[in-house]
Design a protein around this motif. Structure first.
Motif, mmCIF file in Angstrom:
data_model
loop_
_atom_site.group_PDB
_atom_site.id
_atom_site.type_symbol
_atom_site.label_atom_id
_atom_site.label_comp_id
_atom_site.label_asym_id
_atom_site.label_seq_id
_atom_site.Cartn_x
_atom_site.Cartn_y
_atom_site.Cartn_z
ATOM 1 N N THR A 223 41.025 -29.742 38.730
ATOM 2 C CA THR A 223 39.980 -29.069 37.964
ATOM 3 C C THR A 223 39.770 -29.728 36.612
ATOM 4 O O THR A 223 38.633 -30.001 36.203
ATOM 5 N N GLU A 224 40.863 -30.008 35.916
ATOM 6 C CA GLU A 224 40.724 -30.614 34.589
ATOM 7 C C GLU A 224 40.114 -32.008 34.680
ATOM 8 O O GLU A 224 39.272 -32.385 33.857
ATOM 9 N N LYS A 225 40.525 -32.773 35.695
ATOM 10 C CA LYS A 225 39.951 -34.115 35.862
ATOM 11 C C LYS A 225 38.466 -34.040 36.199
ATOM 12 O O LYS A 225 37.660 -34.828 35.693
ATOM 13 N N ALA A 226 38.097 -33.085 37.052
ATOM 14 C CA ALA A 226 36.690 -32.938 37.432
ATOM 15 C C ALA A 226 35.836 -32.528 36.234
ATOM 16 O O ALA A 226 34.703 -32.995 36.074
ATOM 17 N N LEU A 227 36.373 -31.655 35.395
ATOM 18 C CA LEU A 227 35.648 -31.252 34.195
ATOM 19 C C LEU A 227 35.518 -32.420 33.220
ATOM 20 O O LEU A 227 34.446 -32.657 32.648
ATOM 21 N N THR A 228 36.601 -33.146 33.027
ATOM 22 C CA THR A 228 36.579 -34.291 32.115
ATOM 23 C C THR A 228 35.578 -35.339 32.587
ATOM 24 O O THR A 228 34.853 -35.937 31.787
ATOM 25 N N LYS A 229 35.532 -35.559 33.904
ATOM 26 C CA LYS A 229 34.567 -36.508 34.473
ATOM 27 C C LYS A 229 33.145 -36.099 34.137
ATOM 28 O O LYS A 229 32.266 -36.960 33.971
ATOM 29 N N ARG A 230 32.914 -34.806 34.029
ATOM 30 C CA ARG A 230 31.590 -34.286 33.692
ATOM 31 C C ARG A 230 31.406 -34.120 32.198
ATOM 32 O O ARG A 230 30.500 -33.415 31.760
ATOM 33 N N THR A 231 32.279 -34.713 31.413
ATOM 34 C CA THR A 231 32.256 -34.764 29.937
ATOM 35 C C THR A 231 32.563 -33.426 29.281
ATOM 36 O O THR A 231 32.244 -33.229 28.102
ATOM 37 N N VAL A 232 33.192 -32.495 30.010
ATOM 38 C CA VAL A 232 33.632 -31.250 29.391
ATOM 39 C C VAL A 232 34.923 -31.511 28.625
ATOM 40 O O VAL A 232 35.871 -32.094 29.168
ATOM 41 N N GLU A 233 34.971 -31.089 27.374
ATOM 42 C CA GLU A 233 36.183 -31.214 26.556
ATOM 43 C C GLU A 233 37.037 -29.966 26.766
ATOM 44 O O GLU A 233 36.598 -28.854 26.477
ATOM 45 N N VAL A 234 38.236 -30.142 27.285
ATOM 46 C CA VAL A 234 39.114 -29.017 27.595
ATOM 47 C C VAL A 234 40.143 -28.846 26.487
ATOM 48 O O VAL A 234 40.878 -29.781 26.155
ATOM 49 N N MET A 235 40.194 -27.637 25.922
ATOM 50 C CA MET A 235 41.160 -27.318 24.877
ATOM 51 C C MET A 235 41.993 -26.121 25.341
ATOM 52 O O MET A 235 41.482 -25.006 25.427
ATOM 53 N N VAL A 236 43.263 -26.349 25.671
ATOM 54 C CA VAL A 236 44.143 -25.255 26.092
ATOM 55 C C VAL A 236 45.088 -24.904 24.946
ATOM 56 O O VAL A 236 45.321 -25.704 24.033
ATOM 57 N N GLY A 237 45.620 -23.681 24.995
ATOM 58 C CA GLY A 237 46.499 -23.230 23.926
ATOM 59 C C GLY A 237 45.767 -22.959 22.625
ATOM 60 O O GLY A 237 46.380 -22.923 21.558
ATOM 61 N N GLU A 238 44.466 -22.759 22.707
ATOM 62 C CA GLU A 238 43.650 -22.497 21.526
ATOM 63 C C GLU A 238 43.016 -21.114 21.649
ATOM 64 O O GLU A 238 42.490 -20.741 22.709
ATOM 65 N N VAL A 239 43.047 -20.358 20.547
ATOM 66 C CA VAL A 239 42.525 -18.998 20.535
ATOM 67 C C VAL A 239 41.374 -18.908 19.544
ATOM 68 O O VAL A 239 41.482 -19.385 18.409
ATOM 69 N N VAL A 240 40.286 -18.301 19.972
ATOM 70 C CA VAL A 240 39.136 -18.127 19.075
ATOM 71 C C VAL A 240 39.445 -17.025 18.066
ATOM 72 O O VAL A 240 39.852 -15.927 18.428
ATOM 73 N N GLU A 241 39.234 -17.333 16.807
ATOM 74 C CA GLU A 241 39.480 -16.364 15.730
ATOM 75 C C GLU A 241 38.211 -15.652 15.305
ATOM 76 O O GLU A 241 38.199 -14.439 15.099
ATOM 77 N N SER A 242 37.120 -16.395 15.183
ATOM 78 C CA SER A 242 35.863 -15.788 14.741
ATOM 79 C C SER A 242 34.677 -16.616 15.222
ATOM 80 O O SER A 242 34.816 -17.813 15.520
ATOM 81 N N ILE A 243 33.540 -15.949 15.291
ATOM 82 C CA ILE A 243 32.317 -16.589 15.761
ATOM 83 C C ILE A 243 31.191 -16.230 14.808
ATOM 84 O O ILE A 243 31.024 -15.066 14.430
ATOM 85 N N SER A 244 30.411 -17.227 14.429
ATOM 86 C CA SER A 244 29.189 -17.006 13.659
ATOM 87 C C SER A 244 28.047 -17.612 14.459
ATOM 88 O O SER A 244 28.276 -18.241 15.495
ATOM 89 N N PRO A 245 26.803 -17.467 14.015
ATOM 90 C CA PRO A 245 25.698 -18.028 14.790
ATOM 91 C C PRO A 245 25.782 -19.534 15.013
ATOM 92 O O PRO A 245 25.247 -20.049 15.998
ATOM 93 N N THR A 246 26.474 -20.247 14.112
ATOM 94 C CA THR A 246 26.487 -21.714 14.217
ATOM 95 C C THR A 246 27.883 -22.331 14.187
ATOM 96 O O THR A 246 28.002 -23.558 14.239
ATOM 97 N N ARG A 247 28.923 -21.500 14.119
ATOM 98 C CA ARG A 247 30.289 -22.037 14.035
ATOM 99 C C ARG A 247 31.255 -21.198 14.859
ATOM 100 O O ARG A 247 31.115 -19.966 14.954
ATOM 101 N N VAL A 248 32.255 -21.887 15.408
ATOM 102 C CA VAL A 248 33.341 -21.220 16.121
ATOM 103 C C VAL A 248 34.649 -21.651 15.470
ATOM 104 O O VAL A 248 34.968 -22.845 15.431
ATOM 105 N N LYS A 249 35.391 -20.685 14.953
ATOM 106 C CA LYS A 249 36.655 -21.000 14.296
ATOM 107 C C LYS A 249 37.816 -20.609 15.198
ATOM 108 O O LYS A 249 37.867 -19.501 15.718
ATOM 109 N N LEU A 250 38.747 -21.545 15.382
ATOM 110 C CA LEU A 250 39.935 -21.290 16.177
ATOM 111 C C LEU A 250 41.092 -20.919 15.263
ATOM 112 O O LEU A 250 41.109 -21.264 14.077
#
Length: 427
Positions: A223-250
Protein backbone atom coordinates in the motif's frame (compact mmCIF):
# COMPACT_ATOMS: atom_id res chain seq x y z
CA UNK A 1 -49.39 13.56 8.70
CA UNK A 2 -52.40 11.49 9.71
CA UNK A 3 -51.67 8.21 11.48
CA UNK A 4 -52.58 5.52 8.93
CA UNK A 5 -51.59 2.68 11.20
CA UNK A 6 -53.58 -0.55 10.90
CA UNK A 7 -54.58 -1.32 14.51
CA UNK A 8 -54.71 -5.06 13.79
CA UNK A 9 -51.05 -5.28 12.71
CA UNK A 10 -47.82 -4.36 14.49
CA UNK A 11 -45.86 -1.35 13.27
CA UNK A 12 -42.15 -1.68 12.60
CA UNK A 13 -40.42 1.71 12.65
CA UNK A 14 -37.08 1.77 10.83
CA UNK A 15 -35.00 4.84 11.61
CA UNK A 16 -32.34 5.36 8.95
CA UNK A 17 -32.19 4.62 5.25
CA UNK A 18 -28.61 3.38 5.03
CA UNK A 19 -27.45 -0.18 4.43
CA UNK A 20 -28.89 -1.35 7.76
CA UNK A 21 -32.27 0.35 7.48
CA UNK A 22 -32.85 -0.66 3.88
CA UNK A 23 -31.76 -4.22 4.63
CA UNK A 24 -34.23 -4.46 7.52
CA UNK A 25 -37.12 -2.96 5.56
CA UNK A 26 -36.63 -5.24 2.57
CA UNK A 27 -36.61 -8.35 4.76
CA UNK A 28 -40.02 -7.33 6.12
CA UNK A 29 -41.66 -7.28 2.68
CA UNK A 30 -43.77 -10.40 3.30
CA UNK A 31 -44.32 -9.90 7.02
CA UNK A 32 -47.72 -9.26 8.56
CA UNK A 33 -46.69 -5.77 9.68
CA UNK A 34 -46.82 -2.11 8.69
CA UNK A 35 -43.29 -0.91 8.01
CA UNK A 36 -42.37 2.78 8.21
CA UNK A 37 -38.91 3.96 7.11
CA UNK A 38 -37.85 7.45 8.17
CA UNK A 39 -34.63 9.15 7.08
CA UNK A 40 -33.54 12.78 6.94
CA UNK A 41 -32.79 12.29 3.24
CA UNK A 42 -34.96 10.88 0.46
CA UNK A 43 -32.09 8.80 -0.85
CA UNK A 44 -29.91 5.88 0.19
CA UNK A 45 -26.17 6.58 0.10
CA UNK A 46 -23.62 3.99 -1.00
CA UNK A 47 -20.91 5.23 1.35
CA UNK A 48 -17.99 3.01 0.20
CA UNK A 49 -17.91 4.90 -3.11
CA UNK A 50 -18.22 8.46 -1.81
CA UNK A 51 -14.54 9.11 -2.50
CA UNK A 52 -15.22 8.30 -6.17
CA UNK A 53 -17.95 10.94 -6.26
CA UNK A 54 -15.60 13.41 -4.57
CA UNK A 55 -12.94 12.82 -7.26
CA UNK A 56 -15.28 12.94 -10.25
CA UNK A 57 -15.13 9.22 -11.09
CA UNK A 58 -18.83 8.70 -10.31
CA UNK A 59 -21.75 11.11 -10.42
CA UNK A 60 -24.22 11.57 -7.58
CA UNK A 61 -26.73 9.11 -9.07
CA UNK A 62 -24.05 6.43 -8.93
CA UNK A 63 -23.76 6.86 -5.17
CA UNK A 64 -27.28 7.93 -4.15
CA UNK A 65 -30.52 6.06 -4.89
CA UNK A 66 -34.15 6.91 -4.13
CA UNK A 67 -35.26 5.27 -0.89
CA UNK A 68 -38.81 4.95 -2.14
CA UNK A 69 -37.56 3.13 -5.22
CA UNK A 70 -35.83 0.53 -3.05
CA UNK A 71 -39.10 -0.45 -1.35
CA UNK A 72 -41.51 0.44 -4.16
CA UNK A 73 -42.73 -3.16 -4.52
CA UNK A 74 -43.57 -3.49 -0.82
CA UNK A 75 -47.25 -2.70 -0.27
CA UNK A 76 -46.75 -2.76 3.52
CA UNK A 77 -43.97 -0.14 3.54
CA UNK A 78 -44.04 3.65 3.63
CA UNK A 79 -41.11 6.11 3.50
CA UNK A 80 -41.02 9.57 5.09
CA UNK A 81 -38.34 12.25 5.01
CA UNK A 82 -37.85 13.68 8.50
CA UNK A 83 -35.18 14.19 11.13
CA UNK A 84 -35.62 12.21 14.33
CA UNK A 85 -35.24 14.42 17.40
CA UNK A 86 -36.07 12.09 20.30
CA UNK A 87 -36.99 8.51 21.12
CA UNK A 88 -38.91 7.43 24.21
CA UNK A 89 -38.03 3.77 24.60
CA UNK A 90 -40.47 3.25 27.46
CA UNK A 91 -43.39 4.85 25.64
CA UNK A 92 -42.33 3.25 22.34
CA UNK A 93 -42.54 6.51 20.46
CA UNK A 94 -40.23 8.52 18.19
CA UNK A 95 -40.43 12.27 17.64
CA UNK A 96 -39.38 14.22 14.57
CA UNK A 97 -38.70 17.79 13.52
CA UNK A 98 -41.00 17.71 10.50
CA UNK A 99 -43.38 14.85 11.31
CA UNK A 100 -45.93 13.98 13.96
CA UNK A 101 -44.71 11.47 16.59
CA UNK A 102 -44.86 7.82 15.56
CA UNK A 103 -45.50 4.95 17.94
CA UNK A 104 -44.11 1.51 17.23
CA UNK A 105 -44.25 -2.12 18.26
CA UNK A 106 -40.76 -2.83 16.96
CA UNK A 107 -37.96 -0.34 16.41
CA UNK A 108 -34.90 -0.72 14.18
CA UNK A 109 -32.21 1.82 15.05
CA UNK A 110 -30.14 2.30 11.93
CA UNK A 111 -29.27 5.97 12.34
CA UNK A 112 -25.64 5.44 11.43
CA UNK A 113 -22.64 7.34 12.67
CA UNK A 114 -21.18 10.81 12.46
CA UNK A 115 -17.66 12.09 12.16
CA UNK A 116 -15.43 12.08 15.23
CA UNK A 117 -12.94 14.94 15.12
CA UNK A 118 -11.32 13.90 18.43
CA UNK A 119 -11.29 17.49 19.67
CA UNK A 120 -8.89 18.76 16.98
CA UNK A 121 -9.05 22.56 16.94
CA UNK A 122 -10.64 23.92 13.78
CA UNK A 123 -11.64 20.52 12.41
CA UNK A 124 -15.43 20.93 12.62
CA UNK A 125 -15.21 24.29 10.85
CA UNK A 126 -12.54 23.61 8.22
CA UNK A 127 -12.10 19.87 7.61
CA UNK A 128 -13.90 17.99 4.85
CA UNK A 129 -15.30 14.70 6.15
CA UNK A 130 -16.39 12.00 3.70
CA UNK A 131 -19.37 10.22 5.24
CA UNK A 132 -22.41 11.62 3.41
CA UNK A 133 -23.32 12.45 -0.17
CA UNK A 134 -23.28 16.22 0.57
CA UNK A 135 -19.80 15.73 2.10
CA UNK A 136 -18.53 14.28 -1.17
CA UNK A 137 -20.16 16.99 -3.28
CA UNK A 138 -18.70 19.72 -1.06
CA UNK A 139 -15.21 18.26 -1.30
CA UNK A 140 -15.40 17.86 -5.07
CA UNK A 141 -16.65 21.41 -5.57
CA UNK A 142 -14.04 22.83 -3.19
CA UNK A 143 -11.13 21.09 -4.92
CA UNK A 144 -12.30 22.16 -8.36
CA UNK A 145 -12.70 25.74 -7.18
CA UNK A 146 -9.20 25.70 -5.68
CA UNK A 147 -7.76 24.78 -9.08
CA UNK A 148 -9.88 27.34 -10.91
CA UNK A 149 -8.85 30.03 -8.43
CA UNK A 150 -5.18 29.12 -8.85
CA UNK A 151 -5.62 29.16 -12.63
CA UNK A 152 -6.74 32.78 -12.35
CA UNK A 153 -4.25 33.68 -9.58
CA UNK A 154 -1.17 31.42 -9.92
CA UNK A 155 0.37 32.83 -6.71
CA UNK A 156 -2.24 30.85 -4.75
CA UNK A 157 -0.38 27.66 -5.62
CA UNK A 158 2.59 28.91 -3.58
CA UNK A 159 0.28 29.29 -0.56
CA UNK A 160 -0.93 25.68 -0.67
CA UNK A 161 -4.18 26.15 -2.60
CA UNK A 162 -3.57 22.95 -4.53
CA UNK A 163 -2.28 20.86 -1.63
CA UNK A 164 -4.55 18.38 0.14
CA UNK A 165 -3.91 16.77 3.53
CA UNK A 166 -5.78 13.50 4.09
CA UNK A 167 -6.07 12.42 7.72
CA UNK A 168 -6.42 8.72 8.53
CA UNK A 169 -4.49 5.68 7.35
CA UNK A 170 -7.52 3.38 7.11
CA UNK A 171 -9.56 2.54 3.99
CA UNK A 172 -11.25 5.95 3.72
CA UNK A 173 -7.99 7.86 3.95
CA UNK A 174 -5.96 5.57 1.69
CA UNK A 175 -8.66 5.29 -0.97
CA UNK A 176 -9.24 9.05 -0.95
CA UNK A 177 -5.52 9.86 -1.17
CA UNK A 178 -4.98 7.43 -4.05
CA UNK A 179 -8.00 8.70 -6.00
CA UNK A 180 -7.03 12.34 -5.47
CA UNK A 181 -3.48 11.67 -6.62
CA UNK A 182 -4.70 10.05 -9.83
CA UNK A 183 -7.09 12.95 -10.39
CA UNK A 184 -4.20 15.40 -9.93
CA UNK A 185 -1.57 13.65 -12.01
CA UNK A 186 -3.78 12.09 -14.65
CA UNK A 187 -6.47 14.74 -15.25
CA UNK A 188 -5.60 18.09 -13.70
CA UNK A 189 -2.10 17.98 -15.18
CA UNK A 190 -3.81 18.17 -18.59
CA UNK A 191 -6.65 20.48 -17.54
CA UNK A 192 -4.29 23.04 -15.99
CA UNK A 193 -0.96 22.71 -17.85
CA UNK A 194 0.29 26.09 -16.62
CA UNK A 195 0.00 25.23 -12.92
CA UNK A 196 3.03 23.59 -11.26
CA UNK A 197 2.39 19.98 -10.25
CA UNK A 198 5.12 20.18 -7.59
CA UNK A 199 2.90 22.68 -5.75
CA UNK A 200 0.00 20.23 -5.81
CA UNK A 201 0.80 17.81 -3.00
CA UNK A 202 -1.26 14.97 -1.56
CA UNK A 203 -0.16 14.31 2.03
CA UNK A 204 -1.55 11.33 3.96
CA UNK A 205 -1.22 11.72 7.74
CA UNK A 206 -1.69 8.77 10.09
CA UNK A 207 -1.35 9.02 13.88
CA UNK A 208 -0.32 5.38 14.29
CA UNK A 209 3.02 3.84 13.36
CA UNK A 210 1.73 2.36 10.07
CA UNK A 211 -1.06 2.40 7.54
CA UNK A 212 -3.79 -0.26 7.54
CA UNK A 213 -3.11 -1.75 11.00
CA UNK A 214 -5.71 -4.45 10.27
CA UNK A 215 -3.66 -5.85 7.38
CA UNK A 216 -0.59 -8.07 7.21
CA UNK A 217 2.84 -6.53 6.75
CA UNK A 218 3.14 -7.34 3.05
CA UNK A 219 -0.14 -5.59 2.27
CA UNK A 220 0.88 -2.54 4.29
CA UNK A 221 4.21 -2.35 2.46
CA UNK A 222 2.47 -2.76 -0.89
CA UNK A 223 0.00 0.00 0.00
CA UNK A 224 2.71 2.48 0.93
CA UNK A 225 4.68 1.73 -2.24
CA UNK A 226 1.56 2.09 -4.39
CA UNK A 227 0.74 5.43 -2.78
CA UNK A 228 4.31 6.68 -3.15
CA UNK A 229 4.27 5.66 -6.82
CA UNK A 230 1.23 7.91 -7.20
CA UNK A 231 3.17 10.77 -5.53
CA UNK A 232 1.26 10.58 -2.23
CA UNK A 233 3.46 11.69 0.68
CA UNK A 234 2.88 9.33 3.61
CA UNK A 235 3.46 10.62 7.13
CA UNK A 236 2.96 8.08 9.94
CA UNK A 237 3.26 8.75 13.66
CA UNK A 238 2.00 12.29 13.11
CA UNK A 239 -1.04 13.77 14.86
CA UNK A 240 -2.99 16.79 13.65
CA UNK A 241 -3.13 19.50 16.30
CA UNK A 242 -5.12 22.23 14.57
CA UNK A 243 -6.63 23.17 11.24
CA UNK A 244 -7.22 26.58 9.69
CA UNK A 245 -8.57 27.40 6.22
CA UNK A 246 -5.05 27.42 4.76
CA UNK A 247 -2.78 25.61 7.24
CA UNK A 248 -2.55 22.26 8.99
CA UNK A 249 -0.43 22.11 12.13
CA UNK A 250 0.87 18.80 13.45
CA UNK A 251 1.76 18.12 17.08
CA UNK A 252 5.38 17.60 16.01
CA UNK A 253 5.47 21.30 15.10
CA UNK A 254 5.31 20.76 11.33
CA UNK A 255 3.01 23.17 9.52
CA UNK A 256 1.66 22.14 6.11
CA UNK A 257 0.45 24.84 3.75
CA UNK A 258 -2.81 23.33 2.52
CA UNK A 259 -6.21 24.79 1.69
CA UNK A 260 -7.92 21.39 1.91
CA UNK A 261 -7.99 18.75 4.63
CA UNK A 262 -9.96 15.53 4.10
CA UNK A 263 -10.95 13.88 7.38
CA UNK A 264 -11.08 10.09 7.32
CA UNK A 265 -9.87 9.44 10.84
CA UNK A 266 -12.87 8.12 12.73
CA UNK A 267 -16.58 7.79 13.39
CA UNK A 268 -18.84 7.75 16.42
CA UNK A 269 -22.45 6.72 16.87
CA UNK A 270 -25.18 9.21 16.06
CA UNK A 271 -25.36 11.71 18.93
CA UNK A 272 -29.05 10.89 19.50
CA UNK A 273 -28.02 7.66 21.24
CA UNK A 274 -26.67 9.70 24.16
CA UNK A 275 -30.25 10.65 25.10
CA UNK A 276 -31.65 7.12 25.21
CA UNK A 277 -30.53 6.24 28.73
CA UNK A 278 -28.56 3.24 27.49
CA UNK A 279 -25.08 2.16 28.47
CA UNK A 280 -22.94 2.92 25.43
CA UNK A 281 -19.84 1.17 24.18
CA UNK A 282 -16.71 2.81 22.77
CA UNK A 283 -17.47 5.38 20.10
CA UNK A 284 -21.05 6.06 21.29
CA UNK A 285 -22.21 2.71 19.95
CA UNK A 286 -25.11 0.73 21.42
CA UNK A 287 -24.25 -2.70 22.76
CA UNK A 288 -26.54 -5.46 21.53
CA UNK A 289 -27.22 -9.11 22.28
CA UNK A 290 -26.61 -12.10 20.05
CA UNK A 291 -29.79 -11.39 18.08
CA UNK A 292 -29.05 -7.62 17.87
CA UNK A 293 -31.65 -6.62 20.46
CA UNK A 294 -31.00 -3.82 22.92
CA UNK A 295 -30.79 -4.87 26.58
CA UNK A 296 -34.09 -4.50 28.52
CA UNK A 297 -35.87 -3.57 25.27
CA UNK A 298 -36.53 -6.76 23.27
CA UNK A 299 -38.61 -4.81 20.77
CA UNK A 300 -35.62 -2.59 19.84
CA UNK A 301 -32.84 -3.62 17.46
CA UNK A 302 -29.64 -1.61 16.92
CA UNK A 303 -27.88 -2.25 13.61
CA UNK A 304 -25.14 -0.86 11.41
CA UNK A 305 -22.66 1.83 12.44
CA UNK A 306 -24.66 2.78 15.52
CA UNK A 307 -24.33 -0.71 17.05
CA UNK A 308 -21.44 -2.43 18.81
CA UNK A 309 -21.96 -5.95 17.42
CA UNK A 310 -19.73 -8.70 18.75
CA UNK A 311 -18.65 -11.30 16.20
CA UNK A 312 -19.56 -14.73 17.59
CA UNK A 313 -16.51 -16.28 15.89
CA UNK A 314 -13.80 -13.88 17.03
CA UNK A 315 -15.45 -12.25 20.06
CA UNK A 316 -14.36 -8.88 18.64
CA UNK A 317 -16.62 -5.92 17.92
CA UNK A 318 -17.29 -5.77 14.18
CA UNK A 319 -16.01 -2.73 12.27
CA UNK A 320 -18.24 0.00 10.86
CA UNK A 321 -18.46 -1.38 7.32
CA UNK A 322 -21.22 -1.46 4.75
CA UNK A 323 -21.25 -5.26 4.74
CA UNK A 324 -21.74 -5.36 8.52
CA UNK A 325 -24.54 -2.80 8.30
CA UNK A 326 -26.36 -4.61 5.49
CA UNK A 327 -26.11 -8.05 7.09
CA UNK A 328 -27.13 -6.81 10.54
CA UNK A 329 -30.08 -4.89 9.09
CA UNK A 330 -31.26 -7.91 7.16
CA UNK A 331 -30.96 -10.06 10.28
CA UNK A 332 -33.03 -7.60 12.33
CA UNK A 333 -35.73 -7.59 9.66
CA UNK A 334 -35.77 -11.39 9.49
CA UNK A 335 -35.89 -11.66 13.27
CA UNK A 336 -38.84 -9.28 13.58
CA UNK A 337 -40.69 -11.17 10.84
CA UNK A 338 -40.03 -14.47 12.65
CA UNK A 339 -41.21 -13.10 15.99
CA UNK A 340 -44.40 -11.72 14.42
CA UNK A 341 -45.00 -15.14 12.87
CA UNK A 342 -44.54 -16.80 16.25
CA UNK A 343 -41.17 -18.32 15.43
CA UNK A 344 -37.99 -18.40 17.47
CA UNK A 345 -35.28 -15.89 16.43
CA UNK A 346 -31.78 -16.97 15.46
CA UNK A 347 -28.51 -15.37 16.61
CA UNK A 348 -26.69 -13.06 14.19
CA UNK A 349 -23.80 -14.63 12.27
CA UNK A 350 -21.61 -12.29 10.27
CA UNK A 351 -20.36 -13.64 6.95
CA UNK A 352 -16.94 -12.08 6.56
CA UNK A 353 -16.05 -11.51 2.91
CA UNK A 354 -12.70 -10.02 3.81
CA UNK A 355 -11.29 -6.55 4.36
CA UNK A 356 -10.32 -4.67 1.24
CA UNK A 357 -9.36 -1.31 -0.16
CA UNK A 358 -8.45 0.08 -3.56
CA UNK A 359 -5.46 2.40 -3.86
CA UNK A 360 -5.75 3.34 -7.51
CA UNK A 361 -5.97 1.97 -11.01
CA UNK A 362 -4.71 -1.63 -10.94
CA UNK A 363 -3.79 -1.44 -7.24
CA UNK A 364 -5.81 -2.81 -4.33
CA UNK A 365 -5.39 -5.02 -1.27
CA UNK A 366 -7.61 -7.78 0.11
CA UNK A 367 -7.25 -9.83 3.29
CA UNK A 368 -9.68 -12.72 3.56
CA UNK A 369 -10.93 -14.45 6.67
CA UNK A 370 -8.26 -16.97 7.59
CA UNK A 371 -5.38 -14.77 6.45
CA UNK A 372 -5.30 -15.27 2.68
CA UNK A 373 -4.29 -12.08 0.89
CA UNK A 374 -4.43 -10.56 -2.59
CA UNK A 375 -2.95 -7.41 -4.06
CA UNK A 376 -2.73 -5.64 -7.38
CA UNK A 377 -5.15 -6.21 -10.25
CA UNK A 378 -6.57 -9.44 -8.80
CA UNK A 379 -7.42 -7.63 -5.57
CA UNK A 380 -9.01 -4.77 -7.50
CA UNK A 381 -11.20 -7.25 -9.37
CA UNK A 382 -12.29 -8.80 -6.07
CA UNK A 383 -12.95 -5.34 -4.61
CA UNK A 384 -15.07 -4.40 -7.62
CA UNK A 385 -17.05 -7.64 -7.48
CA UNK A 386 -17.90 -7.24 -3.79
CA UNK A 387 -18.87 -3.59 -4.14
CA UNK A 388 -21.01 -4.20 -7.19
CA UNK A 389 -22.89 -6.85 -5.21
CA UNK A 390 -23.52 -4.33 -2.42
CA UNK A 391 -25.02 -1.72 -4.77
CA UNK A 392 -28.81 -1.68 -4.27
CA UNK A 393 -30.04 -2.14 -7.87
CA UNK A 394 -28.92 -3.49 -11.24
CA UNK A 395 -29.19 0.03 -12.65
CA UNK A 396 -26.64 1.24 -10.10
CA UNK A 397 -24.35 -1.67 -10.95
CA UNK A 398 -24.56 -0.88 -14.65
CA UNK A 399 -23.77 2.81 -14.02
CA UNK A 400 -20.73 1.90 -11.94
CA UNK A 401 -19.39 -0.53 -14.54
CA UNK A 402 -19.78 2.07 -17.32
CA UNK A 403 -18.07 4.81 -15.29
CA UNK A 404 -15.24 2.54 -14.11
CA UNK A 405 -14.66 1.19 -17.61
CA UNK A 406 -14.66 4.65 -19.12
CA UNK A 407 -12.17 5.95 -16.57
CA UNK A 408 -9.91 2.92 -17.09
CA UNK A 409 -9.86 3.42 -20.87
CA UNK A 410 -9.70 7.21 -21.08
CA UNK A 411 -8.29 8.21 -17.63
CA UNK A 412 -10.95 10.93 -17.62
CA UNK A 413 -13.33 11.98 -14.82
CA UNK A 414 -16.65 13.03 -16.35
CA UNK A 415 -17.99 14.28 -13.00
CA UNK A 416 -15.42 17.05 -12.54
CA UNK A 417 -17.86 19.94 -12.87
CA UNK A 418 -19.25 22.47 -10.40
CA UNK A 419 -22.87 23.55 -10.70
CA UNK A 420 -23.45 26.90 -9.01
CA UNK A 421 -26.87 26.97 -7.38
CA UNK A 422 -26.99 30.76 -7.20
CA UNK A 423 -26.81 31.66 -10.87
CA UNK A 424 -28.40 34.71 -12.43
CA UNK A 425 -32.12 34.23 -13.16
CA UNK A 426 -33.27 33.73 -16.73
CA UNK A 427 -34.48 37.05 -18.16
Amino acid sequence: MPDTRNPTRPRVLVLGGGFAGVGAAQELEDSDADVVVVDKHVYHTFQPLLYQLATGLLESTGVGHSLRDLVSKQDNTRVHQATVTAIDLDAREAQFAELEPLSYDYLVLGLGAEVNFFGVAGAPEHAFPLYTLPDAERLKNHVLRCWEDADRQPDLADDGALTIVVVGGGPTGVESAGALAELYRGVFAQDYPDLPQDKARIVLVEAGPRLFPMFKDDLREYTEKALTKRTVEVMVGEVVESISPTRVKLKSGTVIEAHTLVWGAGLQGNRLVQSLGLQLERGNRIGVGADLRVADHPEVFAVGDIAAITDAKTNNVLPQLGSVALQSGKHAGKTIARVIAGKKPDPFKYRDKGTMATIGRGAAVVQMLGGRTMKGKAAQLAWGTVHLALLPTNVDRAKAVVDWSGAALTHQRAGRIVVDLEEEPVR
